[in-house]
Design an enzyme around this catalytic site. Sequence first.
Site, PDB file in Angstrom:
ATOM      1  N   ARG A 293      20.206 -28.500  -6.890  1.00 54.31           N
ATOM      2  CA  ARG A 293      20.016 -28.966  -5.209  1.00 54.31           C
ATOM      3  C   ARG A 293      21.279 -29.968  -4.960  1.00 54.31           C
ATOM      4  NH1 ARG A 293      14.859 -26.835  -3.727  1.00 54.31           N
ATOM      5  NH2 ARG A 293      15.135 -24.590  -4.588  1.00 54.31           N
ATOM      6  N   GLU A 295      21.279 -32.105  -2.953  1.00 52.49           N
ATOM      7  CA  GLU A 295      20.851 -33.060  -1.968  1.00 52.49           C
ATOM      8  C   GLU A 295      20.858 -34.608  -2.201  1.00 52.49           C
ATOM      9  OE1 GLU A 295      16.312 -32.390   0.226  1.00 52.49           O
ATOM     10  OE2 GLU A 295      17.015 -31.042  -1.425  1.00 52.49           O
ATOM     11  N   ARG A 301      10.837 -37.969  -6.065  1.00 44.96           N
ATOM     12  CA  ARG A 301      10.477 -36.545  -6.438  1.00 44.96           C
ATOM     13  C   ARG A 301      11.550 -35.768  -6.131  1.00 44.96           C
ATOM     14  NH1 ARG A 301       6.731 -33.814  -1.910  1.00 44.96           N
ATOM     15  NH2 ARG A 301       8.120 -33.882  -0.145  1.00 44.96           N
ATOM     16  N   HIS A 302      12.756 -36.232  -6.098  1.00 46.16           N
ATOM     17  CA  HIS A 302      13.907 -35.261  -5.911  1.00 46.16           C
ATOM     18  C   HIS A 302      14.816 -35.382  -7.151  1.00 46.16           C
ATOM     19  CE1 HIS A 302      12.650 -34.819  -1.552  1.00 46.16           C
ATOM     20  NE2 HIS A 302      13.192 -33.783  -1.896  1.00 46.16           N
ATOM     21  N   GLU A 444       3.806 -31.336  -2.711  1.00 47.78           N
ATOM     22  CA  GLU A 444       4.323 -29.978  -2.907  1.00 47.78           C
ATOM     23  C   GLU A 444       4.780 -29.610  -4.192  1.00 47.78           C
ATOM     24  OE1 GLU A 444       8.035 -28.384  -1.459  1.00 47.78           O
ATOM     25  OE2 GLU A 444       7.409 -27.091  -3.070  1.00 47.78           O
ATOM     26  N   SER A 447       6.503 -23.467  -3.247  1.00 43.97           N
ATOM     27  CA  SER A 447       6.850 -22.871  -2.002  1.00 43.97           C
ATOM     28  C   SER A 447       7.185 -21.380  -2.322  1.00 43.97           C
ATOM     29  CB  SER A 447       7.973 -23.418  -1.537  1.00 43.97           C
ATOM     30  OG  SER A 447       8.012 -23.340   0.034  1.00 43.97           O
ATOM     31  N   ARG A 495       7.793 -31.553 -11.517  1.00 43.90           N
ATOM     32  CA  ARG A 495       6.806 -32.239 -10.438  1.00 43.90           C
ATOM     33  C   ARG A 495       5.116 -31.766 -11.126  1.00 43.90           C
ATOM     34  NH1 ARG A 495       8.575 -30.851  -4.097  1.00 43.90           N
ATOM     35  NH2 ARG A 495      10.450 -32.283  -4.125  1.00 43.90           N
TER      36      ARG A 495
END
Lengths: 521, 521
Positions: A293, A295, A301-302, A444, A447, A495
């Site tokens: 990702r 991002e 948490r990323h 989370e 998903s 996670r």
Amino acid sequence: MTKEAVQGATEEEQQAQSKKALKKQQKEAEKAAKKAEKQAKLDFAKDRYGVSAMVQSQQKLDRELVRVQDLTPEKADQLIWLRARVHTSRAKGKQCFLVLRQQQFNVQALVAVGDRASKQMVKFAANITKESIIDVEASVRKVEQKIESCSQQDVELHVERIFVISQAEPRLPLQLEDAVRPDGEGEEEGRATVNQDTKLDNRVIDLRTTTSQAIFRLQSGVCQLFRDTLTQKGFVEIQTPKIISAASEGGANVFTVSYFKTSAYLAQSPQLYKQMCICADFDKVFCVGPVFRAEDSNTHRHLTEFVGLDIEMAFNYHYHEVIDSITDTMVQIFKGLRDNFQTEIQTVNKQFPSEPFKFLEPTLRLEYTEGVAMLREAGVEMGDEDDLSTPNEKLLGRLVKEKYDTDFYVLDKYPLAVRPFYTMPDPNNAKYSNSYDMFMRGEEILSGAQRIHDAQLLTERATHHQIDLEKIKSYIDSFRFGAPPHGGGGIGLERVCMLYLGLHNVRQTSMFPRDPKRLTP
Amino acid sequence: MTKEAVQGATEEEQQAQSKKALKKQQKEAEKAAKKAEKQAKLDFAKDRYGVSAMVQSQQKLDRELVRVQDLTPEKADQLIWLRARVHTSRAKGKQCFLVLRQQQFNVQALVAVGDRASKQMVKFAANITKESIIDVEASVRKVEQKIESCSQQDVELHVERIFVISQAEPRLPLQLEDAVRPDGEGEEEGRATVNQDTKLDNRVIDLRTTTSQAIFRLQSGVCQLFRDTLTQKGFVEIQTPKIISAASEGGANVFTVSYFKTSAYLAQSPQLYKQMCICADFDKVFCVGPVFRAEDSNTHRHLTEFVGLDIEMAFNYHYHEVIDSITDTMVQIFKGLRDNFQTEIQTVNKQFPSEPFKFLEPTLRLEYTEGVAMLREAGVEMGDEDDLSTPNEKLLGRLVKEKYDTDFYVLDKYPLAVRPFYTMPDPNNAKYSNSYDMFMRGEEILSGAQRIHDAQLLTERATHHQIDLEKIKSYIDSFRFGAPPHGGGGIGLERVCMLYLGLHNVRQTSMFPRDPKRLTP
């Protein structure tokens, strides 16, 4: 004689000086040899210690090396060989105490002047740098008083031979005892803790700590439990490509790869491929692999690269069949960790205390509207179709824990508007969808959804999301030749480990984490 | 009435025409409704067939669906529900014969005009397109003569209800029976086979064939056997990053990734990370994950992305300890496949005949010089320090098979010059190294070695190979703080499956293969 001195002299002078120097050198060498001979005569133990030649597979030694964890009173009075790291060493008069370490296990060893060890040998032992790897031959001795500081509390080793196999440089970039110290402890004595970047920069040493050893052994366990549970349920493991031709999921947050004369992308999830496998009759599939990702999020948490535990399965009539399969898998993982990884959990807890992880059977499932109602009751203002913010997710987690006493639950029927184009709409209410997230300690970890298995509806929804249909043609075409209803989800391994152990940063559960600012080691 | 006709008329005329048209439409609708009513009255079975609404999880049906493989004579005379694909259908007077398929299993089904089925229902069944997914309620009947063409030979289904769950488009891009036809078979009758690109372009359909189902179920088995064997041996599973900051292995054949404002690379192997884990005291590790090679090779055995099964372990005194661990793991995989995947092996053999895979216990280990001698004896001219060409590898495989009757062997002690910089030189002969390849049916499936665990020697060798030391600093630094002697290797999953099954192209054992010319699906 320096080069400059030579240049300033005549040739004859040079020769005379050279001869003189040579004689001097010879004399010195003789003197040194005599001294060494004398010392060797004095040191009866000279063959019992030293630095070994680098192990280059020169010979096949028929020597059994005992594991530290097997050093128990049953081995008392046996003479054994052992390879371990020097964890600590402390010289004290004619003795040297070493703690020898193998992963999370350690044992006390003593080199003392006597029959088998000379003064020189004790000195040699005392000078071995911390973290060096050594071979020792030693006699196992029962001790009267338990050695509280070691994992092997009932025995110690009386060393008779000691050889260095691999020497550590004397200055370590971090001390293991500092790296495992709980935050705040020892501050009064001015003892250091190690910040996260220093740990990660020197990961090879940081991974040697009992905490790291425990975390990554537990992580290995999560993967195994995940696969074993699904294999028993009849799932097939698949391998999906990571280099893909189109940024299928909308195009944001995707890494670009130079691919010969063209460009390609790194897969943001294996989802489209899992679905193709369902359309290809594999019925129930899982995969474990990297997910990318792009991002630019620098949060706790990323990660830009993490390990996805992915599930996809055909179902008969209702996507809750999928939710049940996934929650049961998670429960099997939680039980397996609880039953088989207590030592690891407790080791991590020593440095990072946390409450034991709680879960219910069957797993609690709440509808999104129920979650929103609970949040509103707690004073949060939000619209029916708003997505959950991270603070609201955490708050909801606390509310759920208070009310239901569980750290794991499913939030079902998310608003359609906040989910990807391939999510199946709710048949009864167009505002919602057949989709769900799963949470551990309010964060989370998964998903998922029922996916649209009808090419026409999928085309409509992709168009609605303004996705270039040409780019996802092979994906949509997968559903044109008979596709069963199906659903699934993707779990973030790091996670799960972080939240199960009650840790606070996903970099603690990624061996070599990748984020926008970290690409090494 | 067309738009053009309307434009050519006055408004009044238009209104009159509209009214007229409306009346006509109403009449036609009434007529159609009456006809439908009449037909419905005539069709007593009208509720017993049809196209179901898309399964959108409208309801939780309390209906058990039986698996095709469980349709045995024990189920005779039971009324069951089943979901399956229409594999073939053939109408014959008042009957329609269907073959219903679930993965590698299939069963014959009959829809016949009678008590439970109308003429219209038989017609409906006959018109269902191949590969559609249907639900049927049927009575299981024993048959007197075995149905040779189906996996369930002793029973057939007498269909009482039939509903289409997902309709396949009528024109399939390839026919499953063509895709599994052995090369050359049926050529006289002008029957088609399907070329590899068509298969790969339509992989979702190609993967439904019995051959593909068998290949990828066996591949899933290889992964499981690999992990289970190593876990039993005390290995720990690790996850290594795929995005790396430097092209560590020399810089050739590496894919570049845009990484925010900088560039990164895709890992060509997890080796450096496996080694760091050994230096971090994990002792024995394995990992399963993608490996990327930007090699512009369009051969039967090269992919740009493949799955690596990687092993690394500390050893005591000799790297043959590592070879023994790896060969034993391979032998456990071969045995597991032989014992638990006979059905899959035989299914693949039907389309692609091959000799059963042979191996020895213990595994045959030859030295490189022996291999070169065998090749020279067979007429090959090559220097002592030349690498093996692909044809020579294959030839050597045949010679070894003739002499030792094994399809699996190890070639040990490669010339140092043809191996990577981190390979440990042979202690007795500077021309050779402590490295090895492993071969299946004459093709390389693993490359491995004792690695240099001494920072100084590693620096020397990297310099000799003209590698930029700055770029591999963190790698070399890993060995500065005590490193055990260690070795390992990397296995290509797709090659193992291809060669075990005696296939001839690695694209057959990669679900979604990537090569310089293929990035989709």
